[in-house]
Write an enzyme that holds these catalytic residues in place. Structure first.
Site, PDB file in Angstrom:
ATOM      1  N   GLU A 120       6.787 -14.036  -7.711  1.00  0.00           N
ATOM      2  CA  GLU A 120       5.453 -14.560  -7.441  1.00  0.00           C
ATOM      3  C   GLU A 120       5.211 -14.527  -5.937  1.00  0.00           C
ATOM      4  OE1 GLU A 120       2.964 -18.338  -8.644  1.00  0.00           O
ATOM      5  OE2 GLU A 120       5.000 -18.373  -9.486  1.00  0.00           O
TER       6      GLU A 120
ATOM      7  N   GLY B  99       3.230   4.152  -5.433  1.00  0.00           N
ATOM      8  CA  GLY B  99       2.548   4.765  -4.289  1.00  0.00           C
ATOM      9  C   GLY B  99       3.235   4.411  -2.981  1.00  0.00           C
TER      10      GLY B  99
ATOM     11  N   ASN C 144       5.421  -0.818  -6.715  1.00  0.00           N
ATOM     12  CA  ASN C 144       4.283   0.072  -6.509  1.00  0.00           C
ATOM     13  C   ASN C 144       4.793   1.486  -6.176  1.00  0.00           C
ATOM     14  OD1 ASN C 144       2.226   1.547  -5.139  1.00  0.00           O
ATOM     15  ND2 ASN C 144       1.097  -0.357  -4.784  1.00  0.00           N
TER      16      ASN C 144
ATOM     17  N   ARG D  65       0.565   1.819   7.067  1.00  0.00           N
ATOM     18  CA  ARG D  65       1.990   1.886   6.675  1.00  0.00           C
ATOM     19  C   ARG D  65       2.752   2.794   7.644  1.00  0.00           C
ATOM     20  NH1 ARG D  65       0.756   2.311   1.911  1.00  0.00           N
ATOM     21  NH2 ARG D  65       1.013   0.077   1.558  1.00  0.00           N
TER      22      ARG D  65
ATOM     23  N   ASP E 241       4.381  -5.746   2.337  1.00  0.00           N
ATOM     24  CA  ASP E 241       3.237  -6.501   1.834  1.00  0.00           C
ATOM     25  C   ASP E 241       2.016  -6.005   2.585  1.00  0.00           C
ATOM     26  OD1 ASP E 241       2.566  -8.484  -0.200  1.00  0.00           O
ATOM     27  OD2 ASP E 241       1.634  -9.543   1.456  1.00  0.00           O
ATOM     28  N   SER E 242       1.041  -5.592   1.821  1.00  0.00           N
ATOM     29  CA  SER E 242      -0.109  -4.929   2.431  1.00  0.00           C
ATOM     30  C   SER E 242      -1.385  -5.318   1.716  1.00  0.00           C
ATOM     31  CB  SER E 242       0.107  -3.411   2.431  1.00  0.00           C
ATOM     32  OG  SER E 242       0.594  -2.959   1.188  1.00  0.00           O
TER      33      SER E 242
END
Ligand SMILES: O=c1nc[nH]c2c1ncn2[C@H]1C[C@H](O)[C@@H](COP(=O)(O)OP(=O)(O)OP(=O)(O)O)O1
Ligand SMILES: [Mg+2]
Length: 198
Positions: free
Chosen positions: A42, A15, A13, A184, A71-72
């Site tokens: 996965e 971003g 990602n 974050r 992980d968000s």
């Protein structure tokens, strides 16, 4: 104290990479796992923590470098915390726009007072793939889900997330402002403390 000058970021990602690198500054260089592999692991865990550790271990194994994973997701009160760890897959992998459209639709008759939500971020840092003691840091950001998208900055659900302390959506915040107050940012603050970077 461990001295990290280079970390691989276990994320595809862009971003997240931008935000995390801006928060870390020049002292630590984040390298994208995309430099090493295009295959995404996965996310089979049932919690943010499990998925963050799983992604960090995978990236450390592939790159041979210490790895940081993020992980968000978005936990909506009215939906009992959904989409939660499934936030990225909410509209079956069709991407951010489809995820946002689905969330607006699901909440379309829900009044403002019941639209509370939290962004959640778990950062996991492993020194190597089998590290028995991952460093874990969590950050939450409380807000509420708007009735329509607003703002152009950020990524993911930012245009739908109302930030009460700033009276605007998360996508209306400048990148610098979002990085001061987001889920974050809070998780990264804790990580920097744990690493002795502040
Ligand atoms: O600050 C944020 N502003 C808006 N949306 C956000 C934010 N932080 C997480 N989110 C959303 C995006 C995605 O729907 C999900 C994360 O899912 P998550 O699996 O952790 O990330 P991802 O699949 O995009 O990249 P990767 O797993 O390679 O790190 O939560
Ligand atoms: Mg993911």
């Amino acid at each position: 104290m461990i001295n990290f000058t280079q970390l691989v970021l276990a994320s595809h990602n862009a971003g997240k990479l931008k935000e995390l690198q801006a928060m870390l500054g020049d002292s630590v260089q984040l390298r994208s796992i995309g430099e090493f592999s295009q295959v995404e692991p996965e996310e089979t865990g049932l919690s943010f923590v499990e998925n963050a550790i799983l992604k960090a271990r995978n990236a450390a194994r592939i790159s041979g470098l210490p790895a940081l994973a993020d992980d968000s997701g978005l936990a909506v009160d009215f939906l009992g915390g959904a989409p939660g760890i499934y936030s990225a897959r909410y509209a079956d992998g069709k991407g951010d726009a489809a995820n946002n459209a689905k969330l607006l639709d699901v909440l379309k008759d829900v009044p403002e007072a019941e639209r509370g939500a939290q962004f959640v971020c778990v950062l996991a840092l492993v020194r190597h793939a089998e590290d028995p003691l991952p460093i874990l840091c969590e950050g939450l950001w409380h807000g509420r889900i708007l009735n329509e998208a607003s703002g152009e900055h950020g990524f993911g659900y930012d245009p739908l997330f109302w930030v009460p302390e700033r009276d605007c959506s998360s996508a209306e915040l400048s990148p610098g402002d979002k990085n001061q107050i987001s889920h974050r940012a809070r998780a990264m603050d804790l990580l920097r403390q744990r690493l002795g970077l502040k």
